[in-house]
Design an enzyme around this catalytic site. Structure first.
Site: not given
Ligand code: BMA
Length: 846
Positions: A431-433, A512
């Site tokens: 997630n979101e790295m 996102h």
């Protein structure tokens, strides 16, 4: 047939530096055991969490004394199996060490035959504090790794962020919706397993090609055998009954049995067809005798993530059995800070909530854990697609050999455990790295990489690539061949240049979008920033008063009280809700009213997003809001609170996600009526427009016939607002748009011509009458003047078929109460008992 199993119970626990043992529950954890033994106050109440941070600094011991049933004792092999140990544990059987664990997400199996006796065996599990264990790792590394949500200060650790060193649920260390409870414990079952000659360790139904006419499958059967012998595998499912001769060697044998299911009943996601599930039973036989057996369940379907270049960028959608599926749903976080408190009933409540809300996808987000089998079984049964993250989120992780090996084992085990679930359609690295680090965009990202000297920076990125661009995709390819892997969410594509990283306006990959909320942008930007697949966006609200009262006293009922700030983890989130409310809504008259208004505000915001995304189909093919659930009672982005109580957003999601929906948009003085269809048949019907004043006087009525193709979104009507409203006062009129097919109302939505804070809301009187001749669960509500966001509550836990709806005089509404009764089917029609009906006019300063 050989193969016997017995759970190990009778547990007690103690702190390693104390002498007295207390009764313990397994599965469970130290925090819940301390609570049951009344050694600590409730962790979720008030600010108690702050006083409980000592727990994770200590070592803890669990122990059980048990006897062994005969059938196990006489088996020639006996394994002790831990399905989950959280996290750093040494296990001793009759005082001999049998295993060491260092990964919460893995299962552990030890051969214990020689150590067991018939009676009075002692099993002891020693948990080392995850804090004491990992502090030296940070020291050895010599530099801190980013871990934005790790609340180390709250844990008394200054800025020593340790979550990244432990293969343990990241959210245990705190998140921007969750408390910090770094647990230890035996969090999944423990059992003894006896077997002789052979055991079937695993059966994987590899779906090589599935069409409506034939499913070509390979059943990959893993057999552990004591010796070498000739036998056969008898594989049975509906329409299949095959015998496959095998030559087993001592040790682990991999046997592939090829089968074809003719004219299979396909598995579909909710809304597109049935969720048919096949059970495959593999029996290992020698001569006429069955030696071992294992059954697995799966649904037959073909699925792929389609990322094809097109005129506007690159598509991003799931194709199920050849049908492009628009994904509607939400992000799922763990249902509790204490995972073993989540019963089957709670899982079912969540999944049925998603289904009732017309969703077809949930994303198991990477800061939690690989969910329990119950969760995926329910998704299979109810037709929810699952986007499955690996458990890495919003941080950068170490890359030493030991860590990488541990990650590989964890990935192999979890992919193996979960690969038969037809619901899982994507494996996502983290997630979101990718976006947070933004390796190829010097200015991009969250300011992480700039903090490091060049060689460390390169090392951190190499370590990232080793996990997310090498290990994990390799594991998915070998253990779930054919399944799709996506390195990070969000991301554009694996280009190894600036184009890799997601942007709010990307036309490639997933997005996102957090401009609304984190960047305080206006709600209207939901119409601006939307891409091919919206995998996160969200807006916060408070839970309802009853839930707030579970953690706060009357004296705490103020936005800035210590308790209200404690139960808010997104910075100054409480103030932010108020700021947005000041812009869009009238003033709530008191704190309980603020709670209600915050829910309506959230629902209105997310409705704009959900519908904007759906209207852009097929450019956009997915909308997953952040987040469906909570892990404790808190102000957060959830649509359903910790107790499973639906917020306004849950009801709005149900309406905005209808399979055939009407949606009202438009700009520059025009009103656009859209019909969005996710069904596979054409929609032919009428769109009915009725303009009412707030007393229910019908001012204008128009009807249009519409025809909307299967699985599309279409503007069916565009009208100048001036023509519609004409000489009427725009503050005082509402447009009701109804879509009817074959005389049945498919969907209805209201539209106002001024912003919510300019609507002249009268004080309504609303009545409810039971439906005559019904079972008492249904009733009709009516009002004398317009009532906005009508909120009906019952003393019983449950949901209404609709809530937080607008009621127009002369347009009665029939509702049903669906009670949540533990142990029974989620949501059974029931009498609601005395109900309270309120609407926005009662909650605002007039
Ligand atoms: C995204 C998620 C979570 C977080 C949420 C709200 O970043 O992936 O990490 O809880 O937004 O900030």
């Amino acid at each position: 047939m050989s193969g016997a199993k017995c759970l190990i119970g009778n547990w007690r626990f103690k702190s390693a530096d104390e002498q007295y043992w207390l009764p313990a529950a397994v599965p469970g954890c130290v925090h819940t055991d301390l609570l049951t033994n009344e050694r600590i106050a409730h962790p979720f109440y008030g600010t108690n969490e702050g006083d409980l941070q000592w727990i994770d600094k200590k070592d803890w011991e669990y122990s059980s004394v048990f006897d062994v049933p005969d059938d196990i004792l006489t088996s020639s092999n006996v394994n002790l199996v831990f399905a989950g140990l959280d996290t750093y544990a040494d296990v001793y059987l009759n005082e001999e060490k049998i295993l060491s664990a260092d990964n919460m997400f893995r299962a552990w199996r030890a051969d214990v035959k020689r150590l067991l006796k018939a009676e009075g065996n002692t099993l002891r599990v020693y948990f080392r504090s995850p804090i004491q264990e990992d502090l030296p790792k940070l020291e050895r590394l010599g530099y801190a790794l980013p871990a934005t949500n790790d609340q180390s200060e709250r844990g008394g650790l200054g800025d020593n962020k340790l979550s990244v060193f432990a293969r343990k649920a990241p959210y245990h260390y705190g998140w921007d919706w969750g408390p910090r409870f770094v647990t230890s414990g035996i969090w999944r079952d423990v059992w003894l397993e006896g077997w002789s000659r052979a055991r079937i360790a695993d059966v994987f139904i590899h779906q090589k090609e599935v069409t409506a006419t034939a499913a070509k499958l390979t059943a990959a059967v893993e057999i552990e055998s004591e010796g070498s012998w000739d036998g056969a595998i008898h594989l049975v499912t509906e329409g299949v009954d095959v015998i496959w001769m095998v030559k087993l060697e001592a040790g682990v044998n991999q046997i592939d049995v090829d089968v074809v299911v003719e004219n299979p009943r396909l598995w579909w996601s909710r809304g597109l067809g049935e969720q048919y599930l096949y059970t495959f039973t593999a029996t290992l036989v020698q001569g006429d005798a069955a030696v071992a057996q294992k059954s697995v369940r799966t649904g037959l379907r073909s699925v792929r993530l389609v990322r094809d270049e097109d005129a506007q960028g690159t598509s991003f959608y799931f194709e199920l059995n050849g049908v492009p599926v628009f994904a509607k749903g939400a992000n799922h976080i763990p249902n509790d800070s204490f995972l073993t408190d989540v019963s089957y009933e709670r899982y079912k409540h969540e999944i049925v909530t998603a289904v009732e809300s017309n969703m077809n996808m949930l994303r198991v987000w990477g800061g939690g854990f690989y969910e329990n089998d119950d969760f995926y079984n329910l998704c299979d049964e109810y037709g929810l697609l699952v986007w499955q993250d690996f458990m890495f989120a919003c941080s950068m992780y170490p890359g030493d050999e030991e860590f990488l090996k541990n990650v590989r084992m964890e990935a192999e085990e979890n992919v193996t455990r979960l690969r038969n679930h037809p619901s899982i359609v994507l494996w996502c690295g983290n997630n979101e790295m990718d976006t947070a680090w933004s390796q190829y965009d010097e200015e991009g990202g969250w300011g992480w990489k700039q903090q490091y000297a060049p060689e460390i920076r390169e090392k951190i990125w190499r370590d990232y690539e080793a996990i997310f661009h090498e290990t994990l995709p390799q594991v998915v390819e070998s253990f779930a061949p054919g399944a799709d892997y996506w390195p990070s969410s969000p991301m554009q594509a694996l280009t190894r240049d600036k184009d890799q990283h997601a942007r709010n306006d990307s036309s490639v990959g997933d997005i996102h979008y957090w401009g609304v909320w984190h960047a305080v942008e206006p709600f209207s930007n939901y119409n601006v920033y939307l891409g091919r697949f919206m995998s996160e966006y969200g807006f916060q609200s408070f839970p309802e008063l009853k839930t707030v009262q579970s953690y706060a006293t009357d004296a705490d009922m103020a936005l800035e009280s210590d308790v209200m700030r404690w139960h808010q983890r997104s910075g100054d989130g409480n103030r932010l809700i108020k700021e947005y409310m000041d812009i869009y809504f009238k003033q709530p008259k008191d704190f309980p009213s603020f709670l209600y208004m915050s829910q309506v505000l959230q629902a209105e915001a997310i409705k704009m997003a959900m519908e904007a995304h759906r209207r852009k189909k097929p450019y956009c093919m997915g909308t997953l809001y952040w987040q469906i659930n909570d892990c404790w009672p808190v102000a957060s982005w959830s649509s359903m609170d910790y107790y499973g109580r639906w917020k306004a957003l849950q009801y709005y999601a149900k309406k905005s996600f209808r399979d055939v929906a009407v949606s009202i948009g438009g700009a520059d003085g025009a009103l656009e009526i859209h019909v969005i269809s996710d069904v596979l048949e054409e929609t032919k019907g009428n769109v009915h427009l009725q303009l009412f004043d707030f007393k229910g006087l019908l001012l204008k009525e128009l009807t249009y016939t519409v025809q909307v193709k299967a699985n599309t979104a279409q503007v069916v009507l565009s009208l100048p607002v001036d023509d519609l409203v004409a000489t009427h006062n725009p503050n005082d009129v509402v447009l009701l748009v109804t879509l009817e097919q074959d005389g049945e109302v498919i969907d209805a939505k209201e539209h106002y011509f001024v912003p919510a804070n300019q609507i002249a809301l009268p004080l309504p009187s609303i009545t409810a009458k039971p439906v005559e001749g019904g079972d008492g669960s249904s009733f009709v509500v009516e009002t004398n003047v317009l009532a906005k966001s009508v909120w009906i509550t019952s003393e019983f836990e449950g949901v209404f078929s609709d809530n937080h709806f607008d009621l127009i005089p002369g347009v009665p509404k029939t509702l049903q109460f669906l009670q949540r009764k533990p142990g029974e089917d989620a949501f059974s029609p029931a009498e609601p008992g005395p109900i309270t009906i309120r609407s926005m006019a009662e909650f605002i300063v007039q």
